[in-house]
Motif scaffolding. Sequence first.
Motif, PDB file in Angstrom:
ATOM      1  N   LYS A   1       9.102 -60.363 -46.134  1.00 33.75           N
ATOM      2  CA  LYS A   1      10.521 -60.015 -46.183  1.00 33.75           C
ATOM      3  C   LYS A   1      10.711 -58.713 -45.417  1.00 33.75           C
ATOM      4  CE  LYS A   1      10.351 -60.270 -50.697  1.00 33.75           C
ATOM      5  NZ  LYS A   1       9.151 -61.067 -50.978  1.00 33.75           N
ATOM      6  N   SER A   2      11.665 -58.708 -44.487  1.00 36.90           N
ATOM      7  CA  SER A   2      11.899 -57.530 -43.650  1.00 36.90           C
ATOM      8  C   SER A   2      13.367 -57.135 -43.691  1.00 36.90           C
ATOM      9  CB  SER A   2      11.498 -57.794 -42.194  1.00 36.90           C
ATOM     10  OG  SER A   2      10.120 -58.065 -42.084  1.00 36.90           O
ATOM     11  N   ALA A   3      13.603 -55.846 -43.669  1.00 42.98           N
ATOM     12  CA  ALA A   3      14.956 -55.292 -43.561  1.00 42.98           C
ATOM     13  C   ALA A   3      14.959 -54.295 -42.411  1.00 42.98           C
ATOM     14  CB  ALA A   3      15.369 -54.607 -44.855  1.00 42.98           C
ATOM     15  N   SER A   4      15.990 -54.353 -41.590  1.00 45.39           N
ATOM     16  CA  SER A   4      16.049 -53.450 -40.442  1.00 45.39           C
ATOM     17  C   SER A   4      17.474 -52.964 -40.226  1.00 45.39           C
ATOM     18  CB  SER A   4      15.535 -54.149 -39.170  1.00 45.39           C
ATOM     19  OG  SER A   4      16.389 -55.222 -38.811  1.00 45.39           O
ATOM     20  N   ALA A   5      17.567 -51.802 -39.619  1.00 41.94           N
ATOM     21  CA  ALA A   5      18.856 -51.219 -39.254  1.00 41.94           C
ATOM     22  C   ALA A   5      18.669 -50.465 -37.948  1.00 41.94           C
ATOM     23  CB  ALA A   5      19.373 -50.288 -40.348  1.00 41.94           C
TER      24      ALA A   5
END
Length: 552
Positions: free
Chosen positions: A200-204
Amino acid sequence: MLMQTTSKKLVQNICLLLPAALSCSLASAGDITLQPAVAADYYNLSVDFVDEADQPDISESVYKIAPSFSAAYDSKKLRVSSNLVAEKTTHSEQKSHNSSFVSYGVQGQALLIENLLTLDGSINKSFRSASSQIGGFNDSIFGSEELVGVTNSSVGLNLAAANSNMLQLRANVQLQRSKADENIDLADFGSQGISRYDTKSASAGFAVSSQANSRVIWNLSGQATESDRSQTSNYRNSTFAGELTVPVTSELAITTNGSVNKNSIADDQALSDGLTYKQYGAGLRWSFAKQSYLSLLGYRSQSGEQETRSFIGGEFNWVLSSRTQMSLTADRNQFGEQYGFSLTQASRFVRTQMSYSEGVDIQSRNNFISTQVGSFICPDDVLDLSQCYVPEDLNYQPALGEQQVNIFGRDIELVDVVSRFETGQVTIAYDNQRKLKLSAGLNYSERVALEDSAVGGSLNRKSKGYSLSADYAMSSKTSVTLSNSLSRNTYLNSDGVATDRVEDNKMWQIKLTSARSSSLNLTASLSQRESNRLGQAYTDKRLQLGVSYTFN
């Protein structure tokens, strides 16, 4: 913590915005397209094993039928496309290898604020070879028992504000997940940890720059990503870069830039330090044509805690026309010299695409799949080069009415370790605007794991290959296509040195297409795949005859 907080806030915002966006979008008229199809294939399969004592040779007929359905909705505020394929394979001899698979994909984009904010989302499921240790060429015809369902999903908000009279701004927030089916017997895969594949990845990120017509050019950009990997520890990547160019004369300017790239792996401080890189430089830029320039800079750089070093780098960008441009960059990264190259050329008869890049990432965020490199997206059954394009997103899925003209394709391990990669490709296509269309492509990629690869077995490999095709229109509605391709995988040791393990995939194909009231495709192909991996070296030969029918 960063990923969990970002994920929670993004999901909350999406839950609030999505119903409103959909209701507004569906209130306006849109186009709905439905397209059912069915394909049937016959295979004469022959698999010869080097050591027949461990595995007897296989010779049999295989039958496959695959009905499919595609749908699309397109309006000013909402675009949605979907596809569903149900595939059933029957073996004449090895009844236990009969298989059924259902794959699907849905992609959508909602315009929340016109010319400013969009919401993108996608989910797709496909079946892939879990590990090259089990079988590098597994598919539904041979080795289907080793295929694993993998679901990839993503959702993101994208902001873009560009105007010649104001700052240019882009920003994005995205969640991604790549997960293997849980109904896998881990014992079938030894100690490779395949069943735990779940990232699971989150990016901004953001990018802001000066006005389009400003004489003083500046830009700032940043990106932060955190990935929760079930197989191993968390991985965090962040980059920040800035540039300032001040003109001295109409052609000459002083330019300076700097960047910081950090790759952090939990519980591995030594590797994390080695993957941290900083550099800054100053020099001159010569603008010799509109949007074309040559920059030469003196740089200072540092990798981790090593000594700071100096080097000369630069960038060459040449825009010949709106359809033709070339760029070349030379600088350094954590491992030494680094180069980047891209060329895009399009004319009435010829279209060319070349690119080369290097970097560090994990598989679920940067797919090392050669089908995504060296391919055009073209209208279905019409290889008209003026209508084809090269997608910027490596994970792009063809929409309804599109086809992907590939070089060749290979999957890799379902293991998500931090790796260093290199990719390069060249594709050239020719269309005489009458009856003949030709295309050729070369492809190269290399991957070396930076983390301990014991969890995933043979991760390190070098791939290269070519493809050739010729399409001849026998009439306005009927065409025949001849194609040939070869791909070769060479496995590398932990130091990146080639080993004796090599895999070859060769294919020859002829395809007859008729596009009258409905689209009818007749296909005949001959393929040979060879693997000399330890414990099960074999040659897979197959003759395939197929027919597909699309209801227009």
